[in-house]
Design an enzyme around this catalytic site. Structure first.
Site, PDB file in Angstrom:
ATOM      1  N   ILE A  64      39.582  45.965  45.197  1.00  0.00           N
ATOM      2  CA  ILE A  64      39.147  45.443  43.909  1.00  0.00           C
ATOM      3  C   ILE A  64      40.132  45.860  42.816  1.00  0.00           C
ATOM      4  O   ILE A  64      40.727  46.937  42.882  1.00  0.00           O
ATOM      5  CB  ILE A  64      37.703  45.902  43.577  1.00  0.00           C
ATOM      6  CG1 ILE A  64      37.119  45.118  42.388  1.00  0.00           C
ATOM      7  CG2 ILE A  64      37.630  47.418  43.367  1.00  0.00           C
ATOM      8  CD1 ILE A  64      35.614  45.280  42.218  1.00  0.00           C
ATOM      9  N   CYS A  65      40.312  44.957  41.838  1.00  0.00           N
ATOM     10  CA  CYS A  65      41.117  45.268  40.651  1.00  0.00           C
ATOM     11  C   CYS A  65      40.354  44.735  39.443  1.00  0.00           C
ATOM     12  O   CYS A  65      39.136  44.609  39.487  1.00  0.00           O
ATOM     13  CB  CYS A  65      42.526  44.678  40.759  1.00  0.00           C
ATOM     14  SG  CYS A  65      42.578  42.866  40.742  1.00  0.00           S
ATOM     15  N   ARG A  66      41.043  44.399  38.371  1.00  0.00           N
ATOM     16  CA  ARG A  66      40.363  43.923  37.171  1.00  0.00           C
ATOM     17  C   ARG A  66      39.809  42.510  37.375  1.00  0.00           C
ATOM     18  O   ARG A  66      38.662  42.244  37.088  1.00  0.00           O
ATOM     19  CB  ARG A  66      41.306  43.963  35.965  1.00  0.00           C
ATOM     20  CG  ARG A  66      40.632  43.667  34.635  1.00  0.00           C
ATOM     21  CD  ARG A  66      41.611  43.746  33.489  1.00  0.00           C
ATOM     22  NE  ARG A  66      42.494  42.588  33.467  1.00  0.00           N
ATOM     23  CZ  ARG A  66      42.204  41.438  32.855  1.00  0.00           C
ATOM     24  NH1 ARG A  66      41.075  41.292  32.210  1.00  0.00           N
ATOM     25  NH2 ARG A  66      43.056  40.449  32.882  1.00  0.00           N
TER      26      ARG A  66
END
Length: 103
Positions: A64-66
């Protein structure tokens, strides 16, 4: 070639139903300081190549990232290295669950 994907809703269900899933947050330190999913571990995207020994090829990793773009790139990289990786579509922008500050 595309990477496997999971929605935020599917991720929430997995977190509720399974004892331990391997969730890796690849955002930068200042982004994670705003809060991250409590079950996640933090490894910045740029640190992944030198931290490959922290990964296990028998495990599935949820990245997961932004917004989902950097995590998609990390998934491609991990798969190229022989690891199982699934991109969390929408990233933390779509996450509405609990977060914790990174200590």
């Amino acid at each position: 070639m595309s990477v496997k994907e999971i929605s935020i809703e599917e991720l929430k269900q997995k977190l509720e139903q399974e004892d331990a899933i391997q969730l890796v947050d690849v955002r930068e330190d200042e982004e994670v300081a705003e809060g991250m999913i409590p079950e996640a571990i933090h490894i910045r995207m740029g640190d992944i190549p030198e931290k490959l020994d922290a990964f296990d090829q028998t495990q599935e990793y949820y990245i997961i990232c932004r917004s989902g773009k950097r995590s998609e790139n990390v998934c491609y990289y991990l798969e190229d290295q022989g690891y199982q990786a699934t991109n969390v579509v929408g990233g933390m922008l779509a996450w509405t669950g609990e977060t914790k500050p990174k200590l």
